[in-house]
Design an enzyme around this catalytic site. Structure first.
Site, PDB file in Angstrom:
ATOM      1  CD  GLU A 334      -1.801   2.347   1.366  1.00  0.00           C
ATOM      2  OE1 GLU A 334      -2.030   3.165   0.445  1.00  0.00           O
ATOM      3  OE2 GLU A 334      -1.309   2.666   2.459  1.00  0.00           O
ATOM      4  CG  HIS A 335       2.782   3.715  -3.604  1.00  0.00           C
ATOM      5  ND1 HIS A 335       3.845   4.375  -3.034  1.00  0.00           N
ATOM      6  CD2 HIS A 335       3.141   3.493  -4.889  1.00  0.00           C
ATOM      7  CE1 HIS A 335       4.787   4.544  -3.936  1.00  0.00           C
ATOM      8  NE2 HIS A 335       4.391   4.018  -5.068  1.00  0.00           N
ATOM      9  CB  SER A 336      -0.816   6.110   1.494  1.00  0.00           C
ATOM     10  OG  SER A 336      -0.921   5.230   2.583  1.00  0.00           O
ATOM     11  CB  ALA A 338       6.840   3.415   2.316  1.00  0.00           C
ATOM     12  CG  ASP A 339       7.857   6.518  -2.404  1.00  0.00           C
ATOM     13  OD1 ASP A 339       6.676   6.496  -2.794  1.00  0.00           O
ATOM     14  OD2 ASP A 339       8.400   7.539  -1.925  1.00  0.00           O
TER      15      ASP A 339
END
Length: 607
Positions: A334-336, A338-339
């Site tokens: 889930e990208h919110s 971290a990358d």
């Protein structure tokens, strides 16, 4: 690696929360952060680069109007917005943030569409953890738990990038568990305050979720033998259907439906005190592991894990996917918060971990988490889930490999990244006869609260070279000019001088001041931000061998590329109902690899 403006999705920053309380920013004092604030680039330089970036994407007749619009903005609204943005950046830096931190948060958390089809990412990960089965799964879980628990204990070592520069460590907080909590208009990120001792993880098997203790009383991971024994018992119970208690709502179903739908359904569910307790426990889970029973091709595994339902609660920061019947291991991310670069670093540490050869095999306690629900609600969720399945089936995934191009024998430096972008540009020009905007993510964690910048690889120099290559008339001077321009963009991005984030900051500043300069509604900026190809690379396959994410435009493509020892591999996603000539693009990538390889062979032969 996703998605805002193009793939300009944004961060939650650093948060703390009670289980049901509202998140609030943590004061900057005492945070481990890089002292270098994200700079605000020079306005004139950004506008000049904007004209360079949009030149290959726009028609000759339109360019005079674009130049006039840029000139007007540079003389009127631009300088005042630049001054206000600098002031805002300074105040945010004092809080330990960047001038984009809040905007990044909003870009992710305001998405209402299903996350797996919008911003989440699936990675295939690498590791020699033994033969397929419960023992291998236990090895993976032990390694994962050790890294996650170290973060909970506050013992994560400082990460440095390839140049030895310390990076901002706040993205590592995604390893502490918690969840993104869907709400009607804007989601929250909830990181619960927990101790490592007594931590639990979630195990998903055949759509059922089980909470399993993962840490001993000192906050260290339980032994591999204990994990293997617990997995064997849990799988046997799941296979038998015992404990399910009749027809139940598939545990993970609600999370796949998108926040616009999931928020209301979850509110209904958690109105029940029992379900509220289940959701609180779900939020506290350190991470989730999804166990697969059936062997499959790696690309099929990747598609199923990244896009198809029932694999995980997709609002959790990280889910690890492992097949019991073949070598597959992966991550649903889930990208919110971290990358991908942070996930890659964590996986590398998991690979390097020394696992004790044996340990006390205590019997672990696990418990199924299940929703208590009535037939009407269950029926509504199942209908919504069927609609989601149809959407996921429309998202296709294909893999193209071309021989890796040797750079030996040349007296100048050639980057694999530039070559792979040239191959993608070849496919555009050869198949469509024109170039459209391409997004390429650049890691920016060396800056305080840094996330990513966007490199725009479709330059005038690259188009001139590749157009000549398509025509069979490319020259060495064109090649070196294209390489030099790509290198210039890389350096600009890594020094905080990229244009996309600066333009976004200026636009948001205008919004805060209640103005809307015509420049931000111009066709040129809209064209630049409409990414026909959304691309990202994590370099070599030592930690992650391939990855997949949804395209950011209906007609376009998502492209993850990796440098294998003997090949460049492109994993391409597209919407079957709306993508523009996907088979043509795939053939164009193959043709581009051959053409560029032959050109490079000719360069070496002529020296």
């Amino acid at each position: 690696m996703r998605k805002g403006v193009g793939r300009q999705v944004r961060t939650t920053g650093t948060f703390k929360a009670t289980m049901v309380g509202k998140i609030t920013p943590v004061p900057s004092e005492g945070l481990p952060m890089n002292a270098t604030s994200l700079p605000v680039p020079d306005l004139d330089t950004t506008l000049r680069r904007f004209l360079e970036a949009t030149g290959p994407l726009t028609s000759e007749p339109a360019r005079a109007g674009i130049e006039a619009s840029v000139e007007d903005f540079s003389r009127t609204d631009g300088p005042l917005l630049q001054e206000k943005l600098r002031e805002f950046a300074d105040s945010e830096a004092e809080r330990g943030q960047s001038y984009l931190s809040e905007a990044w948060t909003d870009g992710y958390l305001e998405a209402r569409t299903p996350l797996a089809l919008t911003s989440n990412v699936g990675f295939q990960i690498v590791g020699d953890f033994g033969a397929p089965g419960s023992g291998r799964a236990a090895q993976l879980i032990y390694r994962v738990a050790a890294i996650h628990l170290a973060e909970v204990r506050g013992e994560t070592p400082q990460e440095v990038d390839g140049r030895g520069t310390e990076v901002d460590m706040r993205q590592w907080e995604c390893l502490r568990g918690g969840t993104r909590h869907p709400q009607a208009d804007r989601d929250e990120v909830r990181f619960p305050e927990t101790a490592a001792a007594g931590s639990e993880i979630g195990i998903v098997h055949r759509g059922r979720m089980f909470a399993v203790g993962i840490a001993d009383e000192e906050g260290q991971p339980v032994s591999v033998d204990s994990l293997r024994d617990a997995l064997q018992r849990l799988i046997a119970e799941s296979d038998s259907g015992e404990g399910a208690g009749g027809p139940v709502l598939p545990f993970t179903a609600v999370s796949y439906l998108g926040s616009g739908t999931a928020a209301g359904l979850l509110e209904e569910l958690t109105a029940s005190p029992r379900n509220a307790q289940v959701y609180e426990r779900l939020t506290r889970l350190l991470f989730v592991v999804s166990l697969m029973d059936e062997p499959a091709d790696n690309l099929d595994h990747l598609h199923r894990m990244a896009f198809e339902p029932d694999q995980t609660w997709i609002y959790k920061p990280v889910t690890y996917d492992v097949c019991l019947a073949d070598d597959w291991m992966g991550i649903h991310f889930e990208h919110s918060t971290a990358d991908g670069a942070t996930v890659r670093a964590a996986i590398s540490r998991m690979q390097e971990l020394e696992v004790p050869s044996a340990g006390p095999a205590a019997e672990l306690v696990y418990e199924e988490l299940a929703w208590e629900t009535g037939e009407e609600l269950r029926h509504r969720v199942e209908e919504e889930l069927e609609d989601y399945r149809r959407q996921a089936e429309n998202l296709h995934l294909q893999r193209i490999k071309v021989p890796r191009i040797s750079t030996a024998g040349l007296d100048f430096k050639v980057s694999d990244d530039a070559l792979q972008q040239f191959i993608l540009l070849y496919a555009q020009l050869a198949v469509y006869g024109k170039a459209r905007s391409v997004y390429e993510a650049v890691d920016m964690r060396e800056y305080q609260a840094g996330r990513t910048e966007c490199l725009r690889p479709v330059t005038a120099e690259a188009v001139e070279f590749i157009a000549s290559l398509v025509a069979g008339a490319a020259g060495a001077g064109q090649f070196t000019a294209a390489l030099d321009k790509h290198r210039e963009w890389v350096k600009a991005c890594k020094s905080g001088q990229g244009i996309d984030r600066h333009l976004l900051g200026l636009e948001l500043t205008a919004r805060r001041t209640g103005t809307r300069p015509a420049f931000f509604d111009g066709d040129a900026l809209r064209t630049l931000r409409h990414d026909f190809l959304s691309t990202t690379s994590l370099g070599n396959p030592d930690a992650m061998s391939r990855y997949a994410f949804a395209p950011t435009t209906p007609e376009g493509f998502g492209v993850g590329y990796v440098n294998h020892p003997d090949s460049y591999e492109f994993t391409v996603s597209y919407w079957g109902s709306s993508a523009e000539n996907p088979q043509g693009l795939l053939r164009g990538i193959e043709d581009g690899g051959r053409a560029l390889g032959a050109f490079m062979d000719g360069l070496r032969g002529g020296r």
